[in-house]
Motif scaffolding. Structure first.
Motif, PDB file in Angstrom:
ATOM      1  N   VAL A  63     -22.331  48.902  -8.786  1.00  0.00           N
ATOM      2  CA  VAL A  63     -22.661  50.165  -9.439  1.00  0.00           C
ATOM      3  C   VAL A  63     -22.799  51.230  -8.360  1.00  0.00           C
ATOM      4  O   VAL A  63     -23.475  51.019  -7.357  1.00  0.00           O
ATOM      5  CB  VAL A  63     -23.974  50.063 -10.235  1.00  0.00           C
ATOM      6  CG1 VAL A  63     -24.319  51.403 -10.874  1.00  0.00           C
ATOM      7  CG2 VAL A  63     -23.870  48.983 -11.302  1.00  0.00           C
ATOM      8  N   VAL A  64     -22.135  52.371  -8.560  1.00  0.00           N
ATOM      9  CA  VAL A  64     -22.182  53.476  -7.599  1.00  0.00           C
ATOM     10  C   VAL A  64     -22.708  54.718  -8.311  1.00  0.00           C
ATOM     11  O   VAL A  64     -22.302  55.008  -9.440  1.00  0.00           O
ATOM     12  CB  VAL A  64     -20.778  53.759  -7.005  1.00  0.00           C
ATOM     13  CG1 VAL A  64     -20.821  54.964  -6.068  1.00  0.00           C
ATOM     14  CG2 VAL A  64     -20.247  52.532  -6.271  1.00  0.00           C
ATOM     15  N   VAL A  69     -28.595  63.369  -3.086  1.00  0.00           N
ATOM     16  CA  VAL A  69     -28.404  63.601  -1.652  1.00  0.00           C
ATOM     17  C   VAL A  69     -27.212  62.802  -1.133  1.00  0.00           C
ATOM     18  O   VAL A  69     -26.337  63.332  -0.461  1.00  0.00           O
ATOM     19  CB  VAL A  69     -29.671  63.225  -0.854  1.00  0.00           C
ATOM     20  CG1 VAL A  69     -29.456  63.486   0.643  1.00  0.00           C
ATOM     21  CG2 VAL A  69     -30.881  64.015  -1.351  1.00  0.00           C
ATOM     22  N   HIS A  70     -27.197  61.495  -1.454  1.00  0.00           N
ATOM     23  CA  HIS A  70     -26.144  60.611  -0.963  1.00  0.00           C
ATOM     24  C   HIS A  70     -25.566  59.786  -2.115  1.00  0.00           C
ATOM     25  O   HIS A  70     -26.237  59.549  -3.128  1.00  0.00           O
ATOM     26  CB  HIS A  70     -26.682  59.644   0.102  1.00  0.00           C
ATOM     27  CG  HIS A  70     -27.291  60.316   1.289  1.00  0.00           C
ATOM     28  ND1 HIS A  70     -26.563  61.079   2.176  1.00  0.00           N
ATOM     29  CD2 HIS A  70     -28.576  60.320   1.745  1.00  0.00           C
ATOM     30  CE1 HIS A  70     -27.361  61.526   3.124  1.00  0.00           C
ATOM     31  NE2 HIS A  70     -28.589  61.089   2.889  1.00  0.00           N
ATOM     32  N   TRP A  71     -24.349  59.333  -1.928  1.00  0.00           N
ATOM     33  CA  TRP A  71     -23.783  58.323  -2.812  1.00  0.00           C
ATOM     34  C   TRP A  71     -24.407  56.987  -2.447  1.00  0.00           C
ATOM     35  O   TRP A  71     -24.543  56.656  -1.270  1.00  0.00           O
ATOM     36  CB  TRP A  71     -22.267  58.247  -2.652  1.00  0.00           C
ATOM     37  CG  TRP A  71     -21.553  59.377  -3.310  1.00  0.00           C
ATOM     38  CD1 TRP A  71     -21.048  60.502  -2.726  1.00  0.00           C
ATOM     39  CD2 TRP A  71     -21.273  59.501  -4.714  1.00  0.00           C
ATOM     40  NE1 TRP A  71     -20.482  61.329  -3.658  1.00  0.00           N
ATOM     41  CE2 TRP A  71     -20.600  60.745  -4.894  1.00  0.00           C
ATOM     42  CE3 TRP A  71     -21.524  58.708  -5.823  1.00  0.00           C
ATOM     43  CZ2 TRP A  71     -20.184  61.183  -6.138  1.00  0.00           C
ATOM     44  CZ3 TRP A  71     -21.106  59.146  -7.074  1.00  0.00           C
ATOM     45  CH2 TRP A  71     -20.438  60.371  -7.221  1.00  0.00           C
ATOM     46  N   ILE A 144     -21.649  49.035   3.717  1.00  0.00           N
ATOM     47  CA  ILE A 144     -20.831  49.723   2.725  1.00  0.00           C
ATOM     48  C   ILE A 144     -20.497  51.137   3.186  1.00  0.00           C
ATOM     49  O   ILE A 144     -21.214  51.744   3.989  1.00  0.00           O
ATOM     50  CB  ILE A 144     -21.499  49.777   1.337  1.00  0.00           C
ATOM     51  CG1 ILE A 144     -22.696  50.750   1.358  1.00  0.00           C
ATOM     52  CG2 ILE A 144     -21.919  48.412   0.863  1.00  0.00           C
ATOM     53  CD1 ILE A 144     -23.194  51.120  -0.025  1.00  0.00           C
ATOM     54  N   ASN A 145     -19.398  51.642   2.662  1.00  0.00           N
ATOM     55  CA  ASN A 145     -19.026  53.045   2.790  1.00  0.00           C
ATOM     56  C   ASN A 145     -18.469  53.483   1.440  1.00  0.00           C
ATOM     57  O   ASN A 145     -17.792  52.705   0.763  1.00  0.00           O
ATOM     58  CB  ASN A 145     -17.977  53.253   3.886  1.00  0.00           C
ATOM     59  CG  ASN A 145     -18.557  53.075   5.274  1.00  0.00           C
ATOM     60  OD1 ASN A 145     -19.494  53.756   5.657  1.00  0.00           O
ATOM     61  ND2 ASN A 145     -17.991  52.146   6.031  1.00  0.00           N
ATOM     62  N   GLY A 150     -17.349  58.978  -4.737  1.00  0.00           N
ATOM     63  CA  GLY A 150     -17.889  57.855  -5.488  1.00  0.00           C
ATOM     64  C   GLY A 150     -16.864  56.979  -6.173  1.00  0.00           C
ATOM     65  O   GLY A 150     -17.220  55.968  -6.781  1.00  0.00           O
ATOM     66  N   ALA A 151     -15.585  57.338  -6.081  1.00  0.00           N
ATOM     67  CA  ALA A 151     -14.553  56.567  -6.784  1.00  0.00           C
ATOM     68  C   ALA A 151     -14.165  55.293  -6.038  1.00  0.00           C
ATOM     69  O   ALA A 151     -13.635  54.355  -6.636  1.00  0.00           O
ATOM     70  CB  ALA A 151     -13.314  57.429  -7.002  1.00  0.00           C
ATOM     71  N   THR A 152     -14.414  55.242  -4.722  1.00  0.00           N
ATOM     72  CA  THR A 152     -14.019  54.082  -3.926  1.00  0.00           C
ATOM     73  C   THR A 152     -15.222  53.532  -3.162  1.00  0.00           C
ATOM     74  O   THR A 152     -15.825  54.243  -2.352  1.00  0.00           O
ATOM     75  CB  THR A 152     -12.921  54.452  -2.912  1.00  0.00           C
ATOM     76  OG1 THR A 152     -11.792  54.979  -3.609  1.00  0.00           O
ATOM     77  CG2 THR A 152     -12.489  53.225  -2.110  1.00  0.00           C
ATOM     78  N   LEU A 153     -15.572  52.287  -3.442  1.00  0.00           N
ATOM     79  CA  LEU A 153     -16.644  51.600  -2.725  1.00  0.00           C
ATOM     80  C   LEU A 153     -16.021  50.589  -1.776  1.00  0.00           C
ATOM     81  O   LEU A 153     -15.307  49.686  -2.200  1.00  0.00           O
ATOM     82  CB  LEU A 153     -17.580  50.886  -3.704  1.00  0.00           C
ATOM     83  CG  LEU A 153     -18.614  49.931  -3.077  1.00  0.00           C
ATOM     84  CD1 LEU A 153     -19.572  50.696  -2.162  1.00  0.00           C
ATOM     85  CD2 LEU A 153     -19.381  49.179  -4.164  1.00  0.00           C
ATOM     86  N   SER A 154     -16.271  50.748  -0.490  1.00  0.00           N
ATOM     87  CA  SER A 154     -15.752  49.826   0.522  1.00  0.00           C
ATOM     88  C   SER A 154     -16.890  48.931   1.000  1.00  0.00           C
ATOM     89  O   SER A 154     -17.877  49.411   1.567  1.00  0.00           O
ATOM     90  CB  SER A 154     -15.170  50.617   1.705  1.00  0.00           C
ATOM     91  OG  SER A 154     -14.768  49.731   2.746  1.00  0.00           O
TER      92      SER A 154
END
Length: 269
Positions: A63-64, A69-71, A144-145, A150-154
């Motif tokens: 879940v993202v 402030v941050h993703w 994680i990055n 927010g569309a791509t979670l690495s």
């Protein structure tokens, strides 16, 4: 777990067919013949399923969201924790199993280990420098990055130990035992993963470009690229253009390994 359950099902199907066969021949169209045909079909199917089955590993739900402030992201790693019977470890913690059990006992009112509700949210590693551990079973650390709004979670894990090895040679710092220091003790290292685990750690254009962007973001002074393989067209391509711009316009020093092959043409870098 699938293989274990599949073997049990296969053994049960074989036993069921053997029991039916002990009853002797069955006349065509009878219930006994139908049961035997069903048992034979089930056994055949299970055997074929075992041949064609490909295990892609456990599924991790992610879940993202943006906290203003941050993703941030949270991971549900229950499937990883189920690999160990009665596991109660918490994803995102590098504690030992015993410590995980203590934490679990006081959290989440019976929530299983690896539950989303127990995960401590993480953001880009460079922001908070936090890392997690998938489970006590694998002891695999990750960072994680989050890209593309927010569309791509690495989810980043090591392909191997080579990067750690090179970082140690470069910046290892042991104030109590200077003989173990690296070339530049205490220098700050920015680890940029350019290899794709799914490709046997082969570098990708996306990984290389992201690494160069990280150099600019953090105002790094020097790049060490201990990667390389023979090429028919050296010093050409999009990555070379970007790296050259980084060196010439931003004064970054770029160092590349000579490789382990050679001596011959195309074996350096």
């Amino acid at each position: 777990r699938w293989e274990e359950q599949q073997r049990l099902a296969l053994a049960a199907a074989a036993a069921s067919l053997a029991k039916l066969e002990k009853g002797g021949p069955a006349s065509a169209g009878s219930e006994a013949a139908k049961e035997r045909a069903e048992a034979e079909a089930r056994l055949t199917y299970l055997k074929e399923a075992a041949k064609s089955y490909e295990d892609f590993g456990p599924i991790i739900d992610c879940v993202v969201w943006h906290d203003g402030v941050h993703w941030r992201a949270a991971l549900d790693t229950i499937e990883l924790h189920q690999l160990r019977p009665s596991t109660t470890s918490i994803a995102g913690s590098s504690s030992a199993v015993a410590e995980e059990d203590k934490v679990q006992a006081g959290a989440g009112a019976g929530a299983p280990g690896g539950s989303l509700e127990l995960f401590e949210p993480m953001t880009d590693f460079r922001v908070e420098r936090k890392y997690g551990t998938f489970s006590a079973v694998d002891s695999c650390n990750f960072a994680i990055n989050i890209y593309d709004e927010g569309a791509t979670l690495s989810i980043v894990v090591d392909c191997g130990a080579h990067g750690t090895h090179v970082a140690g040679i470069t910046a290892a710092y042991f104030p109590e035992d200077p003989s173990m220091n690296g070339i530049a003790p205490g220098a700050q290292i920015i680890s940029c993963k350019i290899g794709d685990t799914r490709l046997g750690s082969m570098e990708t254009g996306t990984g290389l470009t992201r690494a160069l962007i990280a150099v600019l973001q953090h105002k790094a002074h020097l790049i060490n690229m201990s990667y390389g393989e023979p090429t028919s067209a050296p010093n050409s391509g999009r990555f070379i253009d970007l790296a050259t711009e980084l060196v010439n316009k931003h004064g970054v020093i770029f160092v590349a390994s000579a490789g382990n092959a050679g001596p011959a043409l195309s074996t350096v870098g």
